[in-house]
Enzyme design. Structure first.
Site, PDB file in Angstrom:
ATOM      1  N   HIS A 136       0.922  -1.245   0.157  1.00  0.00           N
ATOM      2  CA  HIS A 136       0.042   0.124   0.020  1.00  0.00           C
ATOM      3  C   HIS A 136       0.852   1.264  -0.068  1.00  0.00           C
ATOM      4  O   HIS A 136       1.943   1.306   0.660  1.00  0.00           O
ATOM      5  CB  HIS A 136      -0.800   0.007   1.290  1.00  0.00           C
ATOM      6  CG  HIS A 136      -2.144   0.894   1.258  1.00  0.00           C
ATOM      7  ND1 HIS A 136      -2.055   2.232   1.141  1.00  0.00           N
ATOM      8  CD2 HIS A 136      -3.430   0.540   0.969  1.00  0.00           C
ATOM      9  CE1 HIS A 136      -3.107   2.940   0.929  1.00  0.00           C
ATOM     10  NE2 HIS A 136      -4.097   1.789   0.828  1.00  0.00           N
ATOM     11  N   HIS A 137       0.435   2.332  -0.819  1.00  0.00           N
ATOM     12  CA  HIS A 137       0.921   3.641  -0.812  1.00  0.00           C
ATOM     13  C   HIS A 137       1.104   4.286   0.602  1.00  0.00           C
ATOM     14  O   HIS A 137       2.289   5.044   1.023  1.00  0.00           O
ATOM     15  CB  HIS A 137       0.623   4.636  -1.747  1.00  0.00           C
ATOM     16  CG  HIS A 137       1.208   5.350  -2.568  1.00  0.00           C
ATOM     17  ND1 HIS A 137       2.484   5.780  -2.215  1.00  0.00           N
ATOM     18  CD2 HIS A 137       1.289   5.963  -3.724  1.00  0.00           C
ATOM     19  CE1 HIS A 137       3.138   6.591  -2.926  1.00  0.00           C
ATOM     20  NE2 HIS A 137       2.566   6.696  -3.912  1.00  0.00           N
ATOM     21  N   ALA A 138       0.397   3.866   1.665  1.00  0.00           N
ATOM     22  CA  ALA A 138       0.646   4.240   2.922  1.00  0.00           C
ATOM     23  C   ALA A 138       1.814   3.690   3.779  1.00  0.00           C
ATOM     24  O   ALA A 138       2.296   4.361   4.792  1.00  0.00           O
ATOM     25  CB  ALA A 138      -0.806   3.805   3.793  1.00  0.00           C
TER      26      ALA A 138
END
Length: 465
Positions: A136-138
């Site tokens: 995830h980009h998080a």
């Protein structure tokens, strides 16, 4: 436990706000030879788990989102949750693999577990297999995502027998530091905010000011398309040296030519100021290369798609990117994100939700250039032939491009909305064609004048895009 940064949180808020997007970013490794056994593959992932404790952590949100989300150890961590096996149908050609990658880009990661997964793809043509790593980009940005990918590969010969300690993770400030910063805020924030806002104003205006209508911006669906363009890194460097520009300038100029070709093929006029593009800028220091988080900022610039001559277009790209860098926009944006970390989480989350719902019409594309591994990699003793980068689409931007260097190649991974980008291969073909044109111009420029033919036949003249 450590808190997610405002940018990390922003990617989660963006995904929560739009049911059409999945914000996993990834890399696809094409590997020679037969795939490993499941036991061998699992043992290889264990090495990455030792390097990155974040891989065992999930996101825990506070009650009513009153505080920032935190990373916490997953009490039910099971590596099997993060490994899947898939096989390609038929001959297992590249088109089939690209379809699978496009499908994976639509699948959201499970929030109940750490936000990453690996897919082993069997039955590729020429006796090969593939590994798709998605996070995830998080959790990662482009550079830390490639670092994660490398941690699953075989260690280099010089690293055999040596354990590499990961860089220290972010930890919360001490009570004394927090108190000191709180007392300084009334004096430092106003002066800092005025400078940052003044610097960022051109960026904000570029993002919110409506551009001319094009088919590159608009609502997106849930399905994706994926295409790949390949170029030789030594040739791109040769072009850069001939014209006094950077590898990134050449890559962005190739994209400008590709989008010009795409619009022309759609009977749209590639006029000046028509296409604004987001160009992420890494703010990652060398000593935090191995930390899994986001340390990026961004610039927004116009692609010079109105220019027909390839060399003039390249020079225009170089000037525009240099101008944006000289303004300090990326540094100011990073500072604003740092300031956001001092504000109440509820306010920061509200801003990100509002931005995610805002029907922006000013930006038509995103392109990110990530420096990849310089040395050839292996997986379980098998050579990694290629690495394809993958980034998601969101916020009405119907195409994104990830540019990744690996060994002697520069690969463009292009993601598009399924319904509105059926011609995504035009972008890939346009990139490759433009590199060929610029290379011919570069070599013609370096050729001694006395050795040049007096006149070139029409068949040998570069095609202008």
């Amino acid at each position: 436990m450590t808190e997610l940064s405002p940018l990390d949180t922003g990617f989660m808020e963006m995904e929560d706000t739009d049911r059409h997007v999945s914000l996993g970013i990834g890399a696809v490794a094409i590997v020679d030879g037969p795939p490993p056994t499941r036991e061998e593959f699992r043992a290889g992932l264990d090495r990455g788990l030792r390097s990155h404790p974040r891989l065992r952590q999930r996101v825990r949100r506070s009650l009513f989102d009153l505080a920032a989300p935190e990373w916490e150890d997953d009490p039910n961590f099971d590596l099997a949750h993060h490994i899947r096996w898939a096989g390609l149908p038929g001959t297992g050609d590249e088109a089939a693999l690209r379809e699978l990658v496009a499908t994976e880009l639509t699948e959201r990661l499970d929030r109940d577990h750490p936000l990453w997964e690996v897919i082993v793809v069997e039955h590729l043509a020429a006796g090969r297999w593939a590994m798709i790593v998605k996070a995830h980009h998080a959790m990662v940005d482009g550079i830390s995502g490639i670092t994660l990918f490398e941690s699953f590969c075989d260690p280099a010969a010089t690293e055999q027998g040596a354990s590499r300690e990961p860089a220290a993770d972010r930890s919360g400030p001490s009570m004394l530091e927090m108190a000191t910063k709180a007392m300084q805020l009334p004096y430092t924030v106003p002066r800092f905010a005025v400078h940052a806002v003044r610097t960022l104003m051109p960026v904000v205006l570029s993002a919110v000011a409506p551009a001319a209508e094009t088919t590159l911006n608009g609502p997106i669906g849930r399905q994706r398309r994926y295409a790949v363009a390949r170029t030789a890194l030594p040739e791109v460097r040769e072009i850069g040296a001939a014209f006094g520009v950077t590898v990134n300038d050449v890559a962005v100029a190739a994209l400008a030519a590709a989008y010009r070709r795409l619009l022309v093929s759609r009977d749209e006029d590639p006029g000046p100021g028509l296409l604004r593009i987001v160009v992420p800028v890494s703010m990652r220091a060398a000593d935090v290369k191995y930390v899994l988080d986001n340390r990026v900022s961004a610039m927004i610039t116009h692609l010079p798609i109105e220019i027909g001559d390839p060399v003039e277009r390249l020079e225009a790209v170089h000037r525009r990117i240099a101008r944006h860098r000289s303004r300090g926009e990326a540094e100011a944006e990073k500072s604003m994100l740092s300031l956001a970390g001092r504000l109440p989480f509820g306010l920061v989350a509200l801003v990100f939700r509002a931005v995610s719902r805002f029907p922006q019409r000013g930006v038509g594309a995103l392109a990110t250039n990530v420096p990849g591994p310089r040395r050839p990699l292996t997986l379980h003793g098998r050579d990694v032939v290629e690495i394809w980068p993958c980034v998601p689409i969101a916020l009405r931007v119907r195409t994104t491009v990830a540019i990744l260097s690996y060994a002697d190649r520069l690969v463009f991974g292009i993601t598009g909305d399924y319904d509105t980008t059926p011609d995504i291969d035009v972008i890939a073909a346009g990139v490759e064609a433009e590199i060929g044109v610029l290379l011919a111009r570069a070599r013609d420029r370096e050729m001694p004048r006395r050795s040049r033919p007096r006149r070139r036949s029409a068949a040998l003249r570069p095609v202008e895009t």
